[in-house]
Scaffold this motif. Sequence first.
Motif, PDB file in Angstrom:
ATOM      1  N   LEU A  86       0.826  -1.206   0.000  1.00 49.31           N
ATOM      2  CA  LEU A  86       0.000   0.000   0.000  1.00 49.31           C
ATOM      3  C   LEU A  86       0.865   1.263   0.000  1.00 49.31           C
ATOM      4  CD1 LEU A  86      -3.018   0.946   0.289  1.00 49.31           C
ATOM      5  CD2 LEU A  86      -2.622   1.013   2.743  1.00 49.31           C
ATOM      6  N   SER A  87       1.922   1.287   0.836  1.00 55.67           N
ATOM      7  CA  SER A  87       2.782   2.463   0.936  1.00 55.67           C
ATOM      8  C   SER A  87       3.649   2.644  -0.296  1.00 55.67           C
ATOM      9  CB  SER A  87       3.682   2.366   2.171  1.00 55.67           C
ATOM     10  OG  SER A  87       2.949   2.226   3.347  1.00 55.67           O
ATOM     11  N   GLY A  88       4.293   1.560  -0.740  1.00 57.14           N
ATOM     12  CA  GLY A  88       5.214   1.666  -1.855  1.00 57.14           C
ATOM     13  C   GLY A  88       4.546   2.052  -3.154  1.00 57.14           C
ATOM     14  N   ILE A  89       3.383   1.465  -3.425  1.00 56.87           N
ATOM     15  CA  ILE A  89       2.659   1.827  -4.652  1.00 56.87           C
ATOM     16  C   ILE A  89       2.156   3.256  -4.558  1.00 56.87           C
ATOM     17  CG2 ILE A  89       0.518   1.343  -5.923  1.00 56.87           C
ATOM     18  CD1 ILE A  89       1.191  -1.645  -5.558  1.00 56.87           C
ATOM     19  N   GLY A  90       1.711   3.674  -3.360  1.00 54.50           N
ATOM     20  CA  GLY A  90       1.315   5.063  -3.177  1.00 54.50           C
ATOM     21  C   GLY A  90       2.473   6.011  -3.398  1.00 54.50           C
ATOM     22  N   ALA A  91       3.654   5.667  -2.863  1.00 54.05           N
ATOM     23  CA  ALA A  91       4.842   6.510  -3.033  1.00 54.05           C
ATOM     24  C   ALA A  91       5.198   6.649  -4.507  1.00 54.05           C
ATOM     25  CB  ALA A  91       6.014   5.907  -2.267  1.00 54.05           C
ATOM     26  N   ALA A  92       5.198   5.526  -5.222  1.00 56.22           N
ATOM     27  CA  ALA A  92       5.532   5.562  -6.645  1.00 56.22           C
ATOM     28  C   ALA A  92       4.510   6.362  -7.438  1.00 56.22           C
ATOM     29  CB  ALA A  92       5.628   4.136  -7.177  1.00 56.22           C
ATOM     30  N   ALA A  93       3.232   6.248  -7.068  1.00 54.26           N
ATOM     31  CA  ALA A  93       2.192   7.019  -7.761  1.00 54.26           C
ATOM     32  C   ALA A  93       2.395   8.513  -7.553  1.00 54.26           C
ATOM     33  CB  ALA A  93       0.811   6.586  -7.268  1.00 54.26           C
ATOM     34  N   HIS A  94       2.821   8.920  -6.351  1.00 50.84           N
ATOM     35  CA  HIS A  94       3.120  10.336  -6.115  1.00 50.84           C
ATOM     36  C   HIS A  94       4.224  10.810  -7.043  1.00 50.84           C
ATOM     37  CE1 HIS A  94       0.673  11.692  -2.710  1.00 50.84           C
ATOM     38  NE2 HIS A  94       0.783  10.479  -2.215  1.00 50.84           N
ATOM     39  N   ARG A 103       8.726 -10.194  -2.516  1.00 48.01           N
ATOM     40  CA  ARG A 103       7.857 -11.305  -2.877  1.00 48.01           C
ATOM     41  C   ARG A 103       7.613 -11.283  -4.389  1.00 48.01           C
ATOM     42  NH1 ARG A 103       2.945 -11.012  -0.905  1.00 48.01           N
ATOM     43  NH2 ARG A 103       2.719 -13.218  -0.408  1.00 48.01           N
ATOM     44  N   GLU A 104       6.884 -12.274  -4.875  1.00 45.66           N
ATOM     45  CA  GLU A 104       6.622 -12.371  -6.311  1.00 45.66           C
ATOM     46  C   GLU A 104       5.299 -11.738  -6.706  1.00 45.66           C
ATOM     47  OE1 GLU A 104       8.764 -13.281  -8.463  1.00 45.66           O
ATOM     48  OE2 GLU A 104      10.269 -14.053  -7.064  1.00 45.66           O
ATOM     49  N   ALA A 105       4.738 -10.972  -5.793  1.00 42.51           N
ATOM     50  CA  ALA A 105       3.452 -10.321  -6.057  1.00 42.51           C
ATOM     51  C   ALA A 105       3.402  -8.993  -5.322  1.00 42.51           C
ATOM     52  CB  ALA A 105       2.291 -11.212  -5.614  1.00 42.51           C
ATOM     53  N   SER A 106       2.641  -8.057  -5.855  1.00 47.94           N
ATOM     54  CA  SER A 106       2.452  -6.768  -5.197  1.00 47.94           C
ATOM     55  C   SER A 106       1.304  -6.861  -4.194  1.00 47.94           C
ATOM     56  CB  SER A 106       2.152  -5.687  -6.239  1.00 47.94           C
ATOM     57  OG  SER A 106       0.926  -5.971  -6.901  1.00 47.94           O
ATOM     58  N   TYR A 121      -7.820  -2.923  -5.344  1.00 54.17           N
ATOM     59  CA  TYR A 121      -7.704  -1.453  -5.369  1.00 54.17           C
ATOM     60  C   TYR A 121      -6.244  -1.015  -5.472  1.00 54.17           C
ATOM     61  CZ  TYR A 121      -7.662   3.283  -3.337  1.00 54.17           C
ATOM     62  OH  TYR A 121      -7.432   4.613  -3.084  1.00 54.17           O
ATOM     63  N   VAL A 122      -5.377  -1.640  -4.691  1.00 57.76           N
ATOM     64  CA  VAL A 122      -3.952  -1.286  -4.712  1.00 57.76           C
ATOM     65  C   VAL A 122      -3.351  -1.590  -6.079  1.00 57.76           C
ATOM     66  CG1 VAL A 122      -1.692  -1.838  -3.721  1.00 57.76           C
ATOM     67  CG2 VAL A 122      -3.669  -1.584  -2.226  1.00 57.76           C
ATOM     68  N   ARG A 123      -3.670  -2.749  -6.631  1.00 57.53           N
ATOM     69  CA  ARG A 123      -3.113  -3.120  -7.932  1.00 57.53           C
ATOM     70  C   ARG A 123      -3.687  -2.286  -9.064  1.00 57.53           C
ATOM     71  NH1 ARG A 123      -2.887  -9.742  -6.989  1.00 57.53           N
ATOM     72  NH2 ARG A 123      -0.986  -9.693  -5.694  1.00 57.53           N
ATOM     73  N   GLU A 124      -4.949  -1.922  -8.953  1.00 60.30           N
ATOM     74  CA  GLU A 124      -5.536  -1.030  -9.964  1.00 60.30           C
ATOM     75  C   GLU A 124      -4.846   0.336  -9.941  1.00 60.30           C
ATOM     76  OE1 GLU A 124      -9.618  -1.008  -8.874  1.00 60.30           O
ATOM     77  OE2 GLU A 124     -10.000  -3.040  -9.604  1.00 60.30           O
ATOM     78  N   ARG A 151      -1.562   0.023 -11.777  1.00 57.19           N
ATOM     79  CA  ARG A 151      -1.732   0.010 -13.233  1.00 57.19           C
ATOM     80  C   ARG A 151      -2.093   1.397 -13.759  1.00 57.19           C
ATOM     81  NH1 ARG A 151      -4.113  -5.061 -12.043  1.00 57.19           N
ATOM     82  NH2 ARG A 151      -6.192  -4.145 -11.956  1.00 57.19           N
ATOM     83  N   GLU A 152      -2.977   2.095 -13.041  1.00 54.70           N
ATOM     84  CA  GLU A 152      -3.437   3.401 -13.513  1.00 54.70           C
ATOM     85  C   GLU A 152      -2.289   4.403 -13.622  1.00 54.70           C
ATOM     86  OE1 GLU A 152      -6.399   6.931 -11.901  1.00 54.70           O
ATOM     87  OE2 GLU A 152      -7.001   4.824 -11.634  1.00 54.70           O
ATOM     88  N   TYR A 153      -1.331   4.340 -12.705  1.00 60.33           N
ATOM     89  CA  TYR A 153      -0.225   5.297 -12.710  1.00 60.33           C
ATOM     90  C   TYR A 153       1.056   4.712 -13.297  1.00 60.33           C
ATOM     91  CZ  TYR A 153      -3.162   8.379  -9.988  1.00 60.33           C
ATOM     92  OH  TYR A 153      -4.194   9.204  -9.585  1.00 60.33           O
ATOM     93  N   GLY A 154       0.962   3.522 -13.885  1.00 60.04           N
ATOM     94  CA  GLY A 154       2.121   2.922 -14.533  1.00 60.04           C
ATOM     95  C   GLY A 154       3.164   2.390 -13.571  1.00 60.04           C
ATOM     96  N   VAL A 155       2.817   2.293 -12.305  1.00 62.10           N
ATOM     97  CA  VAL A 155       3.768   1.824 -11.296  1.00 62.10           C
ATOM     98  C   VAL A 155       4.121   0.355 -11.518  1.00 62.10           C
ATOM     99  CG1 VAL A 155       4.094   1.398  -8.823  1.00 62.10           C
ATOM    100  CG2 VAL A 155       3.003   3.518  -9.602  1.00 62.10           C
TER     101      VAL A 155
END
Length: 482
Positions: free
Chosen positions: A15-23, A39-42, A85-88, A91-95
Motif C-alpha cells: 500500500l505504501s510503496g505503490i502510493g509513493a511511486a504514484a506520487h 515477494r513475487e506479487a504486489s 484497489y492497490v493493484r488497480e 496500473r493506472e499510474y504505470g507503477v
Amino acid sequence: MVDEHVDVLIVGAGLSGIGAAAHLAKDLPGTSYAVLERREASGGTWDLFRYPGIRSDSDMHTLGYRFRPWRGDVSLADGPSILAYVRETAREYGVDRHIRYGHKVVSASWDSATARWTVTAEVEGGESRTTTADFLWSCSGYYDYDQGYTPHLEGVDRFRGEVVHPQHWPEDLDVTGRRVVVIGSGATAVTLVPALARSGAAHVTMLQRSPTYIVAVPGRDAVKERLTRLVGERRSYGVVRWKNIAVQSALYRLSRHRPRLVRRMVRKATIAALPPGYAVDTHFRPAYDPWDQRMCLVPDGDLFAAIRDGSASVVTDRTATFTETGLALESGEHLEADVVVTATGLNLQLFGGAEISVDGEPVRPHKTMAYRAMMLSGVPNFAFTVGYTNASWTLKADLVGEYVVRVLRRMRSTGARTVVPVRDGSVDEVPLMDFDAGYVQRVVHTLPRQGTSAPWSLKQDYLRDAATIRTARLDDGVLRWS
C-alpha cells in the motif's frame, strides 16, 4: 557491478510503496524510479494475509489514497477488494512497470563522495543485484514478513490437532464441523472468530488473556450512499473522507482527555449488543484506557452477533499447557479443540530488516531521531513510510508522499545533491511510539527516538500533521542541503 541506477529507489510494493511511486509518477514526471519487492506479487499485507475474513481495520474512505477515491459504500472492506484497489492504482499510474519482484533488500549504503545509495538485493538462487539511487525511500512496513509473533506455548508438541498462525494460513485448512480456539483479542482475532463461525466450524472460542476495546460500526456508510446519489462518486469521496477523519480525530482526542466517558460509552454499546446478563465486565472491560492500544472495529457487530447466536464464545483466562485434545487453562478449565489459531500478533521489523550504513558506519535506528516521523537524523537522502497507530495507515503515507515530492522538487530546482536532518542536541528524547501494544513494547528500545518539540515530534494527529507537513518550510534550520 551496478545493475541499474535510478533517481529514487522505493523498497516495498504494498500500500505504501505503490502510493509513493504514484506520487512520483503524477507529481514529478521525468523522475526515474524502481520499486524493489521481495515477494513475487504486489500488495504487501493484502496479498500476504489470506486468513478467513481478512479485512481492513480502518474505514476505506481514509484507508484509500487521497488522490484516488475508494469507490463503494463499504466501510471495512475485505482483503481481496483492497488488494484489487492497490493493484488497480499501480496500473493506472504505470507503477506496475517499475516493480522488480523477487528482490529482497539486504543492505543499503550511502556514500557522501558520490552522493548515492548502493542497495544490494538477494534474488532467486542466492544471487545479488545492485541498484544505485540518489534517494532511498523505505516503504516496507513495520513487521517481519517471514514470521509472526508466537509466544512460548507449553506442551504444544503433544497437541493432536492443528496449530496455525494467521500470517501463514494454510490454503487447505477446513474447519467445517471442527472446534476452533483463537488465541488473542486484537484486530486479527476479532475478524477471524465470526468468519470461522460462518465457515461451518462446530464452535469458535476466542481465548484472551485480557479484554480489548471492541466497537461495532456500520458495514456501509449511509452518508456516502446518499451523497453519491446526489453529487457523484468523486465529490462524495472527498466529503466522506473528511467526515470520517473528523470523527476519528474527535474520538481519539475525547479518549485521551475524557477516558472515563469513552469507557462508559463503549461499555453501554457493548451491553446493548450482547445477550442479557452477559458477563461484559469479565470479557469486554479492558484494564487500560481507550486508545492506549488500538481499538478494534467490527462491521455490523458481527463478533457480537456470533456470540448471541451461540456459534462463538469468549473465554478470559491464561493457557497453562496444551493437552492432546485442547488447552488446559490456569483456572482449571479445559477447552476442547481440533484447531488452535495463534492470533498473537506481529514481530516488528524496520526497513525490511536491511542493514543501513552511512559512509561505512552502520546506522543504529535507536541512536537516531525521527524527523517528522519520516526521515532519520544523520541519514542523507532517505525517507520511510510508517502509518498512524490511531487512524488509517494511508493518511500518513499520503502526507509522507507529498512531503518527499516537495523535498525532491526543491533538490531538482536548486541543484542540491543531498538533504539530511541534523540534530542540534537541544531536543529531549522520548519513544517514537507512545503505544502499549505488545508488538511495539517488545522492541521499543530498538526504534528511532522522537523529540519533544517540532519538527522532531509526532502527535498522532492527522489534522495537525496535514496542516504542518503541507505548509512547513523546507528551510527550517534542521534540514541541511548541499
